[in-house]
Design a protein around this motif. Structure first.
Motif, PDB file in Angstrom:
ATOM      1  N   GLY A   6      -5.188   3.354   1.570  1.00 15.14           N
ATOM      2  CA  GLY A   6      -4.422   3.582   2.759  1.00 15.14           C
ATOM      3  C   GLY A   6      -5.052   4.225   3.882  1.00 15.14           C
ATOM      4  N   ILE A   7      -6.536   4.255   3.639  1.00 16.68           N
ATOM      5  CA  ILE A   7      -7.398   5.182   4.661  1.00 16.68           C
ATOM      6  C   ILE A   7      -7.155   4.962   6.126  1.00 16.68           C
ATOM      7  CG2 ILE A   7      -9.695   5.727   5.295  1.00 16.68           C
ATOM      8  CD1 ILE A   7     -10.279   5.336   2.186  1.00 16.68           C
ATOM      9  N   CYS A   8      -6.862   3.559   6.853  1.00 25.61           N
ATOM     10  CA  CYS A   8      -6.768   3.197   8.035  1.00 25.61           C
ATOM     11  C   CYS A   8      -5.180   3.328   8.461  1.00 25.61           C
ATOM     12  CB  CYS A   8      -7.282   1.975   8.427  1.00 25.61           C
ATOM     13  SG  CYS A   8      -6.301   0.427   7.569  1.00 25.61           S
ATOM     14  N   GLY A   9      -4.369   3.727   7.483  1.00 25.30           N
ATOM     15  CA  GLY A   9      -2.980   3.841   7.496  1.00 25.30           C
ATOM     16  C   GLY A   9      -2.173   2.224   7.796  1.00 25.30           C
ATOM     17  N   GLY A  10      -3.035   1.284   7.349  1.00 21.65           N
ATOM     18  CA  GLY A  10      -2.176  -0.049   7.177  1.00 21.65           C
ATOM     19  C   GLY A  10      -2.437  -0.889   8.333  1.00 21.65           C
ATOM     20  N   MET A  26       0.804  -1.322   0.037  1.00 20.23           N
ATOM     21  CA  MET A  26      -0.143   0.083  -0.037  1.00 20.23           C
ATOM     22  C   MET A  26       0.915   1.340  -0.081  1.00 20.23           C
ATOM     23  SD  MET A  26      -1.115   2.323   2.400  1.00 20.23           S
ATOM     24  CE  MET A  26      -1.072   1.959   4.297  1.00 20.23           C
ATOM     25  N   LEU A  79      -4.981  -7.545   1.212  1.00 20.06           N
ATOM     26  CA  LEU A  79      -4.844  -6.262   1.660  1.00 20.06           C
ATOM     27  C   LEU A  79      -3.510  -5.766   1.318  1.00 20.06           C
ATOM     28  CD1 LEU A  79      -6.675  -6.222   4.974  1.00 20.06           C
ATOM     29  CD2 LEU A  79      -7.624  -5.487   2.740  1.00 20.06           C
ATOM     30  N   CYS A 100      -1.768  -3.399   2.406  1.00 24.25           N
ATOM     31  CA  CYS A 100      -0.983  -2.991   3.708  1.00 24.25           C
ATOM     32  C   CYS A 100      -0.394  -4.035   4.244  1.00 24.25           C
ATOM     33  CB  CYS A 100      -1.782  -1.951   4.318  1.00 24.25           C
ATOM     34  SG  CYS A 100      -3.233  -2.878   5.213  1.00 24.25           S
ATOM     35  N   ALA A 107      -5.199  -2.898   8.452  1.00 23.39           N
ATOM     36  CA  ALA A 107      -5.912  -3.839   8.031  1.00 23.39           C
ATOM     37  C   ALA A 107      -7.413  -3.638   8.539  1.00 23.39           C
ATOM     38  CB  ALA A 107      -5.666  -5.336   8.515  1.00 23.39           C
ATOM     39  N   MET A 108      -7.749  -2.477   8.562  1.00 28.75           N
ATOM     40  CA  MET A 108      -9.241  -2.092   8.986  1.00 28.75           C
ATOM     41  C   MET A 108     -10.212  -1.398   7.946  1.00 28.75           C
ATOM     42  SD  MET A 108      -8.070  -1.311  12.955  1.00 28.75           S
ATOM     43  CE  MET A 108      -9.680   0.077  13.187  1.00 28.75           C
ATOM     44  N   CYS A 109      -9.691  -0.932   6.844  1.00 22.99           N
ATOM     45  CA  CYS A 109     -10.447  -0.394   5.803  1.00 22.99           C
ATOM     46  C   CYS A 109     -10.655  -1.036   4.415  1.00 22.99           C
ATOM     47  CB  CYS A 109      -9.983   0.889   5.627  1.00 22.99           C
ATOM     48  SG  CYS A 109      -8.390   1.184   4.707  1.00 22.99           S
ATOM     49  N   ALA A 110      -9.859  -1.769   3.994  1.00 24.22           N
ATOM     50  CA  ALA A 110     -10.019  -2.623   2.708  1.00 24.22           C
ATOM     51  C   ALA A 110      -9.774  -1.530   1.569  1.00 24.22           C
ATOM     52  CB  ALA A 110     -11.053  -3.183   2.619  1.00 24.22           C
ATOM     53  N   SER A 111      -9.395  -0.215   1.913  1.00 26.51           N
ATOM     54  CA  SER A 111      -9.173   0.796   0.742  1.00 26.51           C
ATOM     55  C   SER A 111      -7.903   0.231  -0.193  1.00 26.51           C
ATOM     56  CB  SER A 111      -8.854   2.078   1.054  1.00 26.51           C
ATOM     57  OG  SER A 111      -7.755   2.136   2.102  1.00 26.51           O
ATOM     58  N   CYS A 112      -7.000  -0.612   0.587  1.00 30.82           N
ATOM     59  CA  CYS A 112      -5.762  -0.991  -0.385  1.00 30.82           C
ATOM     60  C   CYS A 112      -5.976  -2.316  -0.824  1.00 30.82           C
ATOM     61  CB  CYS A 112      -4.554  -1.137   0.804  1.00 30.82           C
ATOM     62  SG  CYS A 112      -4.994  -2.405   2.075  1.00 30.82           S
TER      63      CYS A 112
HETATM   64  S1  FES Z   1      -4.829   0.484   4.245  1.00 29.21           S
HETATM   65 FE1  FES Z   1      -6.684   0.075   5.441  1.00 29.21          FE
HETATM   66  S2  FES Z   1      -6.498  -2.134   5.183  1.00 29.21           S
HETATM   67 FE2  FES Z   1      -4.912  -1.604   4.253  1.00 29.21          FE
END
Ligand code: FES
Length: 110
Positions: free
Chosen positions: A44-48, A29, A88, A90, A50-55
Motif C-alpha cells: 500500500g505504499i502509494c496509498g491505493g 490492500m 493490484l 488496491c 495503482a502506482m506502486c504494485a506493492s499490493c
Molecule cells: S497500493 Fe500502490 S498500487 Fe496498490
C-alpha cells in the motif's frame, strides 16, 4: 454490517481466512493492512493509487473480477513477479460477489 470471507496467503505462505466488510468502501490492500498480513511499509505504499504494485496479489479462485483499468494494466506491465492472475489489491473493491475469494500476496518488490 455484512462481511464476506476471503482467504489470503501471506508472503510466508501462511493462509489466513479473514472477514472483510462489504459496506466500508474497502479494497483488498486495505483488508490485508487491517489484518497486518504484511509488514507496514511493504504494502500500500502509494496509498491505493495503482502506482506502486506493492499490493500485487495472485487471484487463485475463479471469481469474475471487474476488468483492470488502464492504470492497473500499466503498473502490472512494469512490476516484477507478474503472473497471468496478478492483480493490484488496491484496485479490487470488496463487494458481496467476492465471497470466498482466494488470493496470495506477491513477493515484496525490492
Ligand atoms: S497500493 Fe500502490 S498500487 Fe496498490
Amino acid at each position: 454490517m455484512s462481511d464476506i470471507k476471503i482467504k489470503i496467503t501471506d508472503r510466508q505462505g501462511v493462509l489466513h481466512e479473514v472477514d472483510a466488510p462489504t459496506d466500508m468502501n474497502m479494497n483488498l490492500m486495505e483488508v490485508v493492512r487491517s489484518y497486518e498480513l504484511a509488514p507496514e511499509g511493504t504494502i500500500g505504499i502509494c496509498g491505493g493509487m495503482a502506482m506502486c504494485a506493492s499490493c500485487q496479489c495472485y487471484v487463485n479462485s475463479g471469481h469474475d473480477l471487474p476488468e483492470k483499468s488502464d492504470d492497473e494494466e500499466a503498473m502490472l506491465s512494469e512490476a516484477f513477479n507478474v503472473e497471468d492472475n496478478s492483480r493490484l489489491g488496491c484496485q479490487i473493491h470488496i463487494t458481496p460477489e467476492l465471497e470466498g475469494l482466494e488470493v496470495e500476496l506477491a513477493p515484496e518488490e525490492i
